[in-house]
Design a protein around this motif. Sequence first.
Motif, short mmCIF file in Angstrom:
data_model
loop_
_atom_site.label_atom_id
_atom_site.label_comp_id
_atom_site.label_asym_id
_atom_site.label_seq_id
_atom_site.Cartn_x
_atom_site.Cartn_y
_atom_site.Cartn_z
N HIS A 91 57.45 67.85 -3.87
CA HIS A 91 57.83 66.97 -2.77
C HIS A 91 56.60 66.66 -1.93
O HIS A 91 56.29 67.35 -0.97
CB HIS A 91 58.94 67.62 -1.93
CG HIS A 91 60.18 67.86 -2.72
ND1 HIS A 91 61.05 66.84 -3.05
CD2 HIS A 91 60.67 68.98 -3.31
CE1 HIS A 91 62.04 67.33 -3.78
NE2 HIS A 91 61.83 68.62 -3.96
N ASN A 140 63.26 59.23 -10.49
CA ASN A 140 63.50 60.41 -9.65
C ASN A 140 62.29 61.29 -9.76
O ASN A 140 62.20 62.37 -9.48
CB ASN A 140 64.76 61.14 -10.09
CG ASN A 140 65.99 60.31 -9.75
OD1 ASN A 140 65.97 59.47 -8.88
ND2 ASN A 140 67.06 60.57 -10.47
N SER A 190 67.49 69.73 -6.41
CA SER A 190 66.47 69.21 -5.52
C SER A 190 65.10 69.83 -5.78
O SER A 190 64.16 69.60 -5.02
CB SER A 190 66.87 69.44 -4.06
OG SER A 190 66.77 70.80 -3.72
N PRO A 248 59.47 60.02 0.64
CA PRO A 248 60.73 59.82 -0.05
C PRO A 248 60.69 58.69 -1.08
O PRO A 248 59.80 57.85 -1.05
CB PRO A 248 61.70 59.48 1.08
CG PRO A 248 60.83 58.81 2.09
CD PRO A 248 59.48 59.47 1.99
N LYS A 273 66.66 62.96 -5.93
CA LYS A 273 66.39 64.16 -5.14
C LYS A 273 65.33 63.96 -4.06
O LYS A 273 65.23 64.75 -3.14
CB LYS A 273 65.99 65.32 -6.05
CG LYS A 273 64.68 65.10 -6.80
CD LYS A 273 64.42 66.23 -7.77
CE LYS A 273 63.24 65.93 -8.67
NZ LYS A 273 63.13 66.93 -9.72
N HIS A 274 64.55 62.91 -4.15
CA HIS A 274 63.51 62.65 -3.15
C HIS A 274 63.98 61.70 -2.05
O HIS A 274 63.19 61.29 -1.20
CB HIS A 274 62.26 62.06 -3.83
CG HIS A 274 61.63 62.96 -4.82
ND1 HIS A 274 60.91 64.07 -4.46
CD2 HIS A 274 61.65 62.94 -6.17
CE1 HIS A 274 60.48 64.68 -5.55
NE2 HIS A 274 60.92 64.02 -6.60
N HIS A 326 65.16 61.59 0.88
CA HIS A 326 65.36 62.21 2.19
C HIS A 326 64.13 61.99 3.04
O HIS A 326 63.01 62.21 2.58
CB HIS A 326 65.62 63.72 2.06
CG HIS A 326 66.86 64.03 1.31
ND1 HIS A 326 68.09 64.08 1.91
CD2 HIS A 326 67.07 64.29 0.00
CE1 HIS A 326 69.00 64.37 1.00
NE2 HIS A 326 68.41 64.50 -0.17
N HIS A 365 57.71 64.08 4.50
CA HIS A 365 58.06 63.99 3.09
C HIS A 365 57.94 62.54 2.63
O HIS A 365 58.35 61.63 3.35
CB HIS A 365 59.49 64.52 2.90
CG HIS A 365 60.02 64.39 1.51
ND1 HIS A 365 61.09 63.58 1.20
CD2 HIS A 365 59.63 64.98 0.36
CE1 HIS A 365 61.33 63.69 -0.10
NE2 HIS A 365 60.46 64.52 -0.63
N LEU A 371 64.10 71.08 -2.29
CA LEU A 371 64.12 70.39 -1.01
C LEU A 371 65.26 70.91 -0.13
O LEU A 371 65.11 70.99 1.09
CB LEU A 371 64.24 68.88 -1.22
CG LEU A 371 63.91 68.00 -0.03
CD1 LEU A 371 62.47 68.20 0.43
CD2 LEU A 371 64.15 66.54 -0.36
#
Length: 186
Positions: free
Chosen positions: A29, A186, A25, A46, A51-52, A54, A44, A87
Amino acid sequence: MKVVCLLLFCISTPLWADLHDSHDSHGVHGMVLLQVENRLIASHLPLPTGKHAHQIVLQVSSDLPDKALNALSEKHLVTLEPEAFALTDLQQGKLNSFKAKVYLGHFERSGQQLGTVTVLVKQKLLDKAVGSAKDPEAIYLIPLQQGELLVKAISGQGSVDEILYRTKGKTEQLYFESADFALTTN
């Protein structure tokens, strides 16, 4: 000897898993910064996968440049480009502060850099995986002192990132983004 090997395996496996999760992660971010009820809220930014993927909303504090504070009070877009971090460390409460560049506009879309600040995480208000809501129209409610934030649950590809503020029967859109959800990187 078998007992020693078994013991080492049992001890090292959770440590390796924790290291692996943090590594997976790790990255930049980006966040949108909002000012609501005299609070700084960081959300955040997303992406639909990876990994982003969220939705994380934080109450933060920082000594922002005057130009950023003025932009926030006038409801202009202000974003943060934090230094790279895992993250999962933010999600697990292991990351209490980070350095970030502050931008008027979007940091990935020719925003104007206003300076670098230290951001202190005061409270995690929301932490949901993209696509975790059963209802694609779901809204997460975050109670504040005078009103509440309404955060659209992101269902994945083709969805939108939207944050509203509701108080005394009035609803105000604070942030809306759909373009990032057309991306598949990603």
